[in-house]
Scaffold this active site. Structure first.
Site, short mmCIF file in Angstrom:
data_model
loop_
_atom_site.label_atom_id
_atom_site.label_comp_id
_atom_site.label_asym_id
_atom_site.label_seq_id
_atom_site.Cartn_x
_atom_site.Cartn_y
_atom_site.Cartn_z
N PHE A 1 0.85 -1.20 0.00
CA PHE A 1 0.00 0.00 0.00
C PHE A 1 0.88 1.24 0.00
O PHE A 1 1.74 1.41 0.86
CB PHE A 1 -0.89 -0.01 1.25
CG PHE A 1 -1.82 1.16 1.33
CD1 PHE A 1 -2.85 1.31 0.41
CD2 PHE A 1 -1.68 2.12 2.34
CE1 PHE A 1 -3.73 2.40 0.48
CE2 PHE A 1 -2.55 3.20 2.42
CZ PHE A 1 -3.57 3.33 1.49
N GLY A 2 0.63 2.13 -0.96
CA GLY A 2 1.33 3.42 -1.02
C GLY A 2 0.36 4.54 -0.70
O GLY A 2 -0.75 4.59 -1.25
N TYR A 3 0.78 5.42 0.22
CA TYR A 3 -0.10 6.54 0.60
C TYR A 3 0.59 7.89 0.41
O TYR A 3 -0.02 8.93 0.64
CB TYR A 3 -0.57 6.39 2.06
CG TYR A 3 0.56 6.27 3.06
CD1 TYR A 3 1.15 5.03 3.33
CD2 TYR A 3 1.08 7.40 3.71
CE1 TYR A 3 2.20 4.93 4.24
CE2 TYR A 3 2.12 7.30 4.62
CZ TYR A 3 2.67 6.06 4.88
OH TYR A 3 3.72 5.97 5.76
N GLY A 4 1.87 7.86 0.03
CA GLY A 4 2.63 9.10 -0.13
C GLY A 4 3.42 9.04 -1.41
O GLY A 4 2.87 8.87 -2.50
N SER A 5 4.75 9.09 -1.26
CA SER A 5 5.58 9.09 -2.47
C SER A 5 5.42 7.81 -3.29
O SER A 5 5.65 7.81 -4.49
CB SER A 5 7.05 9.30 -2.10
OG SER A 5 7.48 8.26 -1.27
N GLU B 1 13.02 3.51 2.03
CA GLU B 1 12.20 3.94 3.17
C GLU B 1 12.87 3.61 4.51
O GLU B 1 12.19 3.30 5.48
CB GLU B 1 10.80 3.30 3.08
CG GLU B 1 10.12 3.43 1.72
CD GLU B 1 9.94 4.87 1.24
OE1 GLU B 1 10.24 5.81 2.00
OE2 GLU B 1 9.50 5.07 0.09
C1 BEZ Z 1 4.13 5.52 0.96
O1 BEZ Z 1 3.91 6.24 0.01
O2 BEZ Z 1 3.45 4.51 1.16
C2 BEZ Z 1 5.22 5.82 1.88
C3 BEZ Z 1 5.30 7.06 2.43
C4 BEZ Z 1 6.33 7.36 3.28
C5 BEZ Z 1 7.28 6.38 3.55
C6 BEZ Z 1 7.16 5.13 3.04
C7 BEZ Z 1 6.14 4.84 2.17
#
Ligand code: BEZ
Length: 187
Positions: free
Chosen positions: A24-28, A99
């Protein structure tokens, strides 16, 4: 908790035994997809919300001047919508390195866009990691982000790219969009 989480993450799950892995990606991970994947789907994680409460020493800031990047915070009545990727276990050498600044891999249940629930993995920076910055107002987060830069570029671009990607997906996130609004005022 040690700041570099590479070795901890290697021990956390045995990914070789899994038939399918959904990340699951929630940011970058929504807008910077520098890893191979087999399929992808919008997905939601219930009971969690995204917040710019984690410090970045290695991407959008430096150890002396950390940037502010996302982590997930538990919040019973909320959910976080992002992108889920079906991946091979091979991608985690690269992703654990990318990460490594305080993020641990957690096992979660993901609700995919077709309403099917899948076991998933997500990187979360917990409160006890050494780079954690914690809560602040959206305005003070935006001021901090406006001044931060690191090896991956400006902290401002992280927010603007994410906001654009969320808008394209039709996702409303008041925390992200309010920080974006402040940043656009400063420009
Ligand atoms: C993400 O997009 O899931 C994510 C955001 C920050 C750190 C690691 C992953």
């Amino acid at each position: 908790m040690s700041l570099d989480t590479i070795e901890i993450n290697k021990q956390r799950q045995n990914l070789f035994d899994r038939e399918e892995i959904w990340l699951f990606g929630y940011g970058s991970l929504i807008y910077k997809v520098d890893f191979p994947f087999l399929e992808k789907s919008p997905a939601s994680l219930y009971g969690w919300t995204r917040r710019f409460w984690q410090g970045s020493h290695d991407h959008r800031g430096t150890p002396d001047n950390p940037g502010r990047v996302l982590t997930l915070i538990e919040s019973m009545d909320e959910h976080c919508t992002g992108m889920a990727y079906r991946v091979s276990h091979d991608v985690f050498d690269h992703l654990d390195h990318r990460e490594k600044n305080g993020y641990l891999r957690y096992d979660v249940d993901l609700q995919l866009a077709n309403n099917i629930t899948k076991a998933g993995l997500v990187y979360i920076a917990p409160e006890n990691n050494l780079a954690y910055l914690g809560e602040a107002s959206e305005e003070s987060i935006a001021q901090h982000i406006h001044q931060s830069h690191g090896p991956s570029g400006s902290n401002r671009d992280y927010v603007l790219h994410l906001a654009e990607a969320l808008r394209t997906m039709g996702v409303d996130d008041p925390h992200v969009f309010e920080i974006e609004r402040y940043l656009l005022e400063y420009a």
